[in-house]
Design a protein around this motif. Structure first.
Motif, mmCIF file in Angstrom:
data_model
loop_
_atom_site.group_PDB
_atom_site.id
_atom_site.type_symbol
_atom_site.label_atom_id
_atom_site.label_comp_id
_atom_site.label_asym_id
_atom_site.label_seq_id
_atom_site.Cartn_x
_atom_site.Cartn_y
_atom_site.Cartn_z
ATOM 1 N N ALA A 148 1.497 2.229 -3.692
ATOM 2 C CA ALA A 148 0.253 2.001 -4.492
ATOM 3 C C ALA A 148 -0.180 3.234 -5.109
ATOM 4 O O ALA A 148 0.442 4.320 -4.363
ATOM 5 N N ALA A 207 0.887 -1.192 0.022
ATOM 6 C CA ALA A 207 -0.175 0.014 -0.044
ATOM 7 C C ALA A 207 0.852 1.179 0.010
ATOM 8 O O ALA A 207 0.535 2.487 -0.472
ATOM 9 N N PRO A 244 -1.994 6.284 -5.779
ATOM 10 C CA PRO A 244 -3.162 7.130 -5.035
ATOM 11 C C PRO A 244 -4.381 7.173 -5.753
ATOM 12 O O PRO A 244 -5.608 7.256 -5.157
ATOM 13 N N GLY A 281 -5.144 2.871 -6.815
ATOM 14 C CA GLY A 281 -5.102 1.971 -5.822
ATOM 15 C C GLY A 281 -4.341 0.917 -6.131
ATOM 16 O O GLY A 281 -4.207 -0.124 -5.283
#
Length: 464
Positions: free
Chosen positions: A259, A256, A261, A264
């Motif tokens: 990742a 994450a 933004p 995702g």
């Protein structure tokens, strides 16, 4: 230091176990005490049988020659009782009349039997009539004595009862031994329960407490925590699943961090790590570099918000293709902007490319107004500031595989993909191409038309 939590499972279990232990000890000791006390009484009764039988025999012999209970008969009976060591004797008639009452070798005046004595007289007579018992006995534990009731017959058809009271010899020593025995048994039961409690705590409660503490630490964000429990039972399986969960959470958090933004999807770091991992494991893969064509012109006319919507749409098309049942283990990432990366096994790359292009071309019209969609182009300003017509957005898919070339790291695949993507973007409409060159990767090796396999749609929404 933690407060005392009365709602804790440890406290509840401890309280329940203490109560259970007290109950078990009480019941077990009481059963042993009653049983042993009965044995002591039985032993005392057996010891008193000789005196009872002897007195019964002598009374029968005395009365056999006499017609009634006279003073002479009473004196003879008292004399024989004294010879047998009996110091407490009472002679009753069947109705409860007392012929004589001797207490501690002294005559005590008493005319009639008490209620309890009448009950014992009747029990003795009944026992003799129906069970052929020589006597009926009653144990007084408080006074530590045994009372024997001996039925006898006088005047041919009358029944009398001789009551003798004998002290239970050595009863104090036996009771002391019984108390010590019950105490030792109670301690033994407590020790057994204590050992079982320790085992239960070690096997069940301690692992649960460790899992609870680890869960709290994970809730605080410490995802590197592990539970050191290795067992073949359900607790061990739970700990193993917990550790696997924490590893998965840690990996998801790390992913994450890289990742994208907007979409995702995994970013550059995760993409590179995934490709390197596949190469190190020797997997035969295809890396599909997907790029939107004419995206800048679309952004300039419709704005960045609509541009972001087009990026999200591209992501959804990629994920829909990745979820097809006939495509397995497809990885979808987003490098940024309008550049996406897909990693699949070699056998699925073309099926994925065709599915993605078909899905993309079918729905791209929704992002244009009716005039632009009908014209099939938009008018916008190019990089030189001039008005120019730009086709509707399409996708170019450049495919690189390690099937025929020994790639060692992601950077080598990216370099080859840049060449293929440049070639693919030179063609009109949505299309894909794969590098089919063989041999080691060389920066001097040129890309030509014979080195690729390409395909492109003949009209929007259709791909061959």
């Amino acid at each position: 230091m933690r407060g005392f939590n009365t709602k804790s499972i440890n406290v509840k279990t401890a309280i329940a176990y203490v109560l259970l232990t007290i109950l078990n000890v009480s019941i077990f000791v009481l059963m042993v005490f009653e049983n042993q006390l009965d044995l002591i009484a039985e032993n005392s009764i057996l010891n008193s049988q000789n005196k009872g039988s002897g007195l019964k025999y002598r009374i029968d012999n005395i009365i056999r020659t006499e017609s009634d209970i006279t003073t002479v008969v009473i004196n003879k009976i008292l004399k024989d009782a004294g010879a047998l060591g009996i110091s407490n004797l009472t002679l009753f008639s069947e109705g409860g009349k007392i012929f004589v009452n001797m207490v501690n070798n002294k005559i005590v005046e008493k005319k009639t039997a008490e209620v309890m004595e009448l009950k014992m007289i009747n029990m003795a007579i009944t026992k003799q009539g129906f069970e052929d018992k020589l006597f009926f006995h009653s144990v007084d534990r408080k006074e530590k004595s045994i009372s024997l009731y001996l039925p006898f017959t006088y005047s041919n058809d009358k029944i009398g009862v001789a009551s003798i009271k004998l002290v239970m010899k050595d009863i104090d020593r036996q009771m002391g031994y019984l108390y010590r025995q019950c105490l030792l048994i109670g301690l033994l039961v407590v020790v057994v329960h204590l050992v079982f409690a320790l085992l239960f705590s070690k096997i069940i409660l301690v692992p649960i407490r460790k899992l609870n503490e680890a869960t709290n630490m994970i809730a605080q964000g410490k995802l590197d925590i592990r539970v050191p429990i290795v067992r073949p039972d359900e607790i061990g399986q739970l700990a193993s699943s917990f550790n696997e969960m924490s590893v998965a959470l840690q990996r998801m958090r790390d992913e994450a961090k890289g990742a994208n933004p907007l979409t995702g999807l995994p970013g550059n770091i995760t993409i590179a790590s995934y490709i390197d991992d596949c190469l190190n494991k020797g997997k035969v893969i295809c890396v599909l570099y997907c790029d939107l064509d004419n995206f800048k012109a679309y952004n300039d006319k419709y704005g960045f918000t609509r541009g972001d919507e087009a990026i999200i749409y591209t992501r959804d098309c990629l994920l829909a293709s990745a979820k097809r049942r006939d495509i397995k283990d497809a990885f979808v990432g987003h490098e940024g902007g309008d550049d996406f990366v897909v990693v699949t096994e070699f056998e699925y790359w073309e099926l994925f490319a065709k599915s993605f292009i078909t899905s993309f071309d079918r729905g791209i019209y929704q992002f244009y107004n009716s005039v632009d969609a009908r014209n099939g182009y938009i008018e916008s300003v190019n990089r030189r500031g001039e008005r120019q017509r730009f086709p509707l957005m399409s996708v170019s898919v450049a495919v690189v595989s390690n099937k025929n070339r020994p790639f060692r790291r992601t950077a080598e695949m990216i370099a080859i993909a840049a060449e293929v993507k440049k070639y693919v973007k030179s063609m009109d409409g949505s299309c894909y191409a794969i590098d089919r060159r063989t041999g080691p990767v060389s920066p001097t090796q040129q890309l030509n038309k014979d080195a690729i396999q390409k395909a492109q749609p003949t009209n929007p929404g259709q791909q061959v």
